[in-house]
Design an enzyme around this catalytic site. Sequence first.
Site, PDB file in Angstrom:
ATOM      1  N   HIS A 252       0.850  -1.199   0.000  1.00  0.00           N
ATOM      2  CA  HIS A 252       0.000   0.000   0.000  1.00  0.00           C
ATOM      3  C   HIS A 252       0.877   1.237   0.000  1.00  0.00           C
ATOM      4  O   HIS A 252       1.837   1.326   0.752  1.00  0.00           O
ATOM      5  CB  HIS A 252      -0.866  -0.031   1.265  1.00  0.00           C
ATOM      6  CG  HIS A 252      -1.913   1.037   1.327  1.00  0.00           C
ATOM      7  ND1 HIS A 252      -3.202   0.829   0.873  1.00  0.00           N
ATOM      8  CD2 HIS A 252      -1.889   2.301   1.800  1.00  0.00           C
ATOM      9  CE1 HIS A 252      -3.915   1.939   1.074  1.00  0.00           C
ATOM     10  NE2 HIS A 252      -3.136   2.847   1.620  1.00  0.00           N
ATOM     11  N   GLU A 254       1.167   5.246   0.723  1.00  0.00           N
ATOM     12  CA  GLU A 254       0.540   6.203   1.633  1.00  0.00           C
ATOM     13  C   GLU A 254      -0.431   7.151   0.931  1.00  0.00           C
ATOM     14  O   GLU A 254      -0.140   7.682  -0.144  1.00  0.00           O
ATOM     15  CB  GLU A 254       1.636   7.045   2.297  1.00  0.00           C
ATOM     16  CG  GLU A 254       1.104   8.137   3.197  1.00  0.00           C
ATOM     17  CD  GLU A 254       2.230   8.892   3.910  1.00  0.00           C
ATOM     18  OE1 GLU A 254       3.312   9.044   3.333  1.00  0.00           O
ATOM     19  OE2 GLU A 254       2.025   9.304   5.056  1.00  0.00           O
ATOM     20  N   GLY A 298       0.485  10.451  -2.306  1.00  0.00           N
ATOM     21  CA  GLY A 298      -0.068  10.977  -3.566  1.00  0.00           C
ATOM     22  C   GLY A 298       0.716  10.530  -4.776  1.00  0.00           C
ATOM     23  O   GLY A 298       1.165  11.354  -5.561  1.00  0.00           O
ATOM     24  N   ASP A 337       2.294   9.305 -12.448  1.00  0.00           N
ATOM     25  CA  ASP A 337       2.629   8.547 -11.248  1.00  0.00           C
ATOM     26  C   ASP A 337       4.145   8.584 -11.070  1.00  0.00           C
ATOM     27  O   ASP A 337       4.878   8.438 -12.031  1.00  0.00           O
ATOM     28  CB  ASP A 337       2.165   7.096 -11.483  1.00  0.00           C
ATOM     29  CG  ASP A 337       2.043   6.298 -10.199  1.00  0.00           C
ATOM     30  OD1 ASP A 337       2.945   6.395  -9.358  1.00  0.00           O
ATOM     31  OD2 ASP A 337       1.044   5.577 -10.047  1.00  0.00           O
ATOM     32  N   ARG A 339       5.506   6.755  -8.338  1.00  0.00           N
ATOM     33  CA  ARG A 339       5.818   5.745  -7.325  1.00  0.00           C
ATOM     34  C   ARG A 339       6.838   4.741  -7.815  1.00  0.00           C
ATOM     35  O   ARG A 339       7.570   4.161  -7.044  1.00  0.00           O
ATOM     36  CB  ARG A 339       4.541   5.016  -6.905  1.00  0.00           C
ATOM     37  CG  ARG A 339       3.687   5.841  -5.997  1.00  0.00           C
ATOM     38  CD  ARG A 339       2.405   5.128  -5.700  1.00  0.00           C
ATOM     39  NE  ARG A 339       1.552   5.009  -6.893  1.00  0.00           N
ATOM     40  CZ  ARG A 339       0.403   4.368  -6.910  1.00  0.00           C
ATOM     41  NH1 ARG A 339      -0.028   3.753  -5.841  1.00  0.00           N
ATOM     42  NH2 ARG A 339      -0.324   4.332  -8.012  1.00  0.00           N
TER      43      ARG A 339
END
Length: 426
Positions: A252, A254, A298, A337, A339
């Site tokens: 997951h 944040e 985010g 994105d 990430r």
Amino acid sequence: MSVDSTTSPPATSPSPRQHIRLTSHAGGLGSLPIHWDAATPAERGPVVGTTTRRAHRNVIGTHSGSYSVYRALAVAAGALKREHRADLTNTSPTDVIGPYPQWSEPGKIVSMDPWGAVVSDVFAQELAAGYDIRPTIAVTKAHVILPEVIDALQKGRLKADGKFLTAGGAALVTKAAIEPVWWLPGVAKRFGCSETDLRRVLFEETGGMYPELVTRSDLEVFLPPIGGQTVYIFGNPRDLANPEVELTARVHDECNGSDVFGSDICTCRPYLTHAIEECIQGAQRGGVGLISYARKEGRALGEVTKFLVYNARKRQLGGDTADQYFARTECVAGVQDMRFQELMPDVLHWLGIRKIHRLVSMSNMKYDAITGSGIEVGDRVNIPDDLIPADARVEIDAKMAAGYFTPGKVPGADELKATRGRGLGE
Ligand SMILES: [Zn+2]
């Protein structure tokens, strides 16, 4: 008239405290070598990021991730002695993690120190010799109590057993906090760029914060000033490494707005609590559960960018629709994105994981990163429809159309136009 210091030297020489030591000239005398993929801690060598004995440093950056800046503030404010050394009495892990073969498989772990939890044990000699070696991982026990879990107990979806879940709704977990430790050659390889380019861009894009990135190519390990991650284990941590034991897992990222404050524009908290429920059920079936929580707020764009995107989505002509979901993010952030799940599987390898029987995630990026790193994935568990907040329909439909896993129908172009969120004033 201003004073030109080159022609008018100050009457008194600067005190030692004002003298800034150039990191590019920091000794190396007495520093211990790091051989990243070595099989034993003795051959690997400790990560020494202390600022107290600069000659001992064998990495770029310092400990505590983004909190290193707060430590600097504490020193500047006179609240913390810069020579303070942690007293590690009674801080050792509550549970033994590893060592596992993945710890020394070339390139398997490049963004954390697998020995980071046990430095007091495996580097006892070096500590005794005066090296300031700090843990980058801490392992402890906790009870976690969530209203959604209590609700599941009351509705009969979960049963208390006193072992994994108490009658009061507390789930018993082992948790580990992990700070980032990047082995730059390995990180560069993951992202398909050269180490030189990675170092230069890290240097430039942090405003020149770490000159050693470009001046000390002999230092291969970087402690980046970013958030780390936390893992929550439901059941016996040793079972994570046993592919015969059913593993339920969610990785997951944040989302403070939803995870903590219950904002209903996304599915983050409902999915997280659903995963925790699945993990408890899995442990009670004789398996083990894992939540890996990464501080990548985010989509690693940060909350300011995230909130700007929310406004842009809701104010655009036609309102907040699923067909424009990614476009609005890209307009503000330049990318959809940040990430980049490439480094995410490292923590799974640290835990010795070979197989995830139930992956509680619909993300194709996470799935591809996990399976691409050599971990087998069995079933993929989607978020049940009745857990999706009404305003989050825009997000989930857009993601499913973009390739997120769903056992149901993938929304088409017309449906994406029709999926609409609330307006800003509603
Ligand atoms: Zn969210």
